[in-house]
Design a protein around this motif. Structure first.
Motif, mmCIF file in Angstrom:
data_model
loop_
_atom_site.group_PDB
_atom_site.id
_atom_site.type_symbol
_atom_site.label_atom_id
_atom_site.label_comp_id
_atom_site.label_asym_id
_atom_site.label_seq_id
_atom_site.Cartn_x
_atom_site.Cartn_y
_atom_site.Cartn_z
ATOM 1 N N ARG A 183 93.971 57.233 24.158
ATOM 2 C CA ARG A 183 92.833 56.320 24.115
ATOM 3 C C ARG A 183 92.132 56.329 25.472
ATOM 4 N NH1 ARG A 183 93.838 52.874 19.624
ATOM 5 N NH2 ARG A 183 95.246 54.097 18.273
ATOM 6 N N PRO A 186 89.644 51.495 27.978
ATOM 7 C CA PRO A 186 89.186 50.483 27.019
ATOM 8 C C PRO A 186 88.428 49.346 27.698
ATOM 9 C CG PRO A 186 91.454 50.059 27.616
ATOM 10 C CD PRO A 186 91.034 51.286 28.401
ATOM 11 N N TYR A 194 96.154 46.300 23.326
ATOM 12 C CA TYR A 194 97.139 47.359 23.559
ATOM 13 C C TYR A 194 98.429 46.786 24.139
ATOM 14 C CZ TYR A 194 93.463 50.979 23.100
ATOM 15 O OH TYR A 194 92.478 51.806 22.636
#
Length: 368
Positions: A183, A186, A194
């Motif tokens: 990922r 973010p 998360y």
């Protein structure tokens, strides 16, 4: 700490521009070649010292930009025997491809298949014993033909790091997992989600893999790049990229795409594993990150060099020459280095690279 087996090699990635640490970091002397967060040793030297007692200098390889080679060699003297100079910055996929091909010719033909562990020269690692344990687990996992990453147990919802999602456990006796996904950096809410799941780790950019495994995956996902680099060695009948004519290496290298190993290979491969560890790792990415990485005084101040501060809090000051005096200021970064001065709020420290862009636009290459 016990030295690792003779088929284990270390690759130190020491290129990059480090523009977020201007004015201390410059093109010819980027942040890994500077004393960032230390008055004693550069980040490169600290990285090499971390490998002492694990991998000897004769099995260490530094990959850097050709413009930074002279200073890199000087700082690494006695701690690294092998160097490769990239003619251009092409991100980590090609730096690691160069290193893998170099080690494949450097390693003895007989014996265990060589394994390389790759580290960046500009990261902070506080717990050396935990780092050693993690490296050993990574090597054991890499032996089983896995592209192995070191994932950091997250301390808080950081928005500036990439994340790795853990999948199925691979070794019941150790925190080693298949990688489910990668990922990108973010936003705050996503980072918090998360952390709550317990499934996500910070991506440290520290890797271990067998040389034949990474070359197989490069063949699958970046075949033209690997072919071009192999052709240089085979076409000139040499065993090292240092023996290839510099103009030919530059010509080939300039034709390669710029791509990270994560995007080019790891996100596509089915052979990726992650070892989870808490090693006191931080990516020292900008001036405002220093007070998260190093101890501050009781007012949250962090000073390097000759500094006087009165009624000031949350400031980071780094001066390599003149005394810096601050009165009644808060949450600032002040840097005096190599004839330039930077003053900015910590909240704008990520924008320091814009100063470098503006200097280039004004033709002030003497300051970049």
């Amino acid at each position: 700490m016990t030295a690792l087996d003779a088929h284990i090699y270390a690759v130190i990635l020491a290129g990059g521009s480090g523009t977020r640490f201007w004015p201390k970091s410059r093109h010819l002397e980027p942040k890994q070649l500077c004393r960032i967060g230390s008055n004693d040793a550069t980040m490169l030297v600290q990285t090499l010292e971390r490998l002492d007692h694990l991998i000897p200098p004769e099995r260490r390889l530094i990959v850097t930009h050709q413009d930074q080679m002279e200073t890199t060699r000087r700082q690494a003297e006695g701690r690294c025997a092998h160097f490769l100079a990239e003619p251009a910055a092409k991100n980590t996929a090609h730096a690691l491809a160069l290193a893998a091909l170099e080690i494949s010719r450097m390693a003895p033909a007989e014996g265990p298949r060589p394994i390389m562990i790759s580290v960046h020269a500009d990261a902070l690692i506080k717990n050396h014993e935990a780092f050693t344990q993690a490296v050993n687990r990574m090597i054991q996992t890499a032996t089983a033909e896995k592209l192995t990453l070191l994932g950091i147990t997250p301390e808080y919802p950081e928005t500036g790091y990439g994340y790795i999602e853990k999948g199925q456990g691979l070794r019941p006796e150790a925190p080693v997992y298949q990688v489910n996904s990668f990922r990108e950096k973010p936003d705050r809410a996503t980072a918090e989600s998360y952390i709550k799941t317990g499934r996500f780790l910070w991506n440290s950019g520290i890797f271990a893999w067998r040389i034949d495994t990474i070359l197989d995956e490069l063949e699958s996902f970046l075949p033209q790049s690997l072919h071009s680099l192999r052709q240089l060695l085979e076409g000139y009948g040499v065993g090292s990229f240092n023996e290839v004519p510099r103009n030919e290496l530059a010509r080939t290298y300039n034709e390669l795409p710029s791509i990270a190993i994560d995007n080019g290979v790891l996100e596509k491969s089915q052979r990726v594993a992650v070892v989870e560890a808490d090693i006191g790792w931080k990516d020292v990415g900008s001036w405002d990150a220093l007070d998260q990485c190093f101890p501050t005084d009781e007012k949250g101040n962090l000073f390097y060099g000759d500094v006087i501060a009165i009624d000031s809090e949350g400031i980071t000051v780094d001066s390599d020459t003149k005394i810096v005096a601050c009165i009644g200021v808060k949450d600032l970064v002040v840097v005096v280095s190599k004839g330039a001065v930077l003053v900015c709020p910590k909240s704008r420290a990520q924008d320091v690279k814009k100063i470098v862009e503006e200097l280039k636009a004004r033709g002030r290459n003497d300051l970049v």
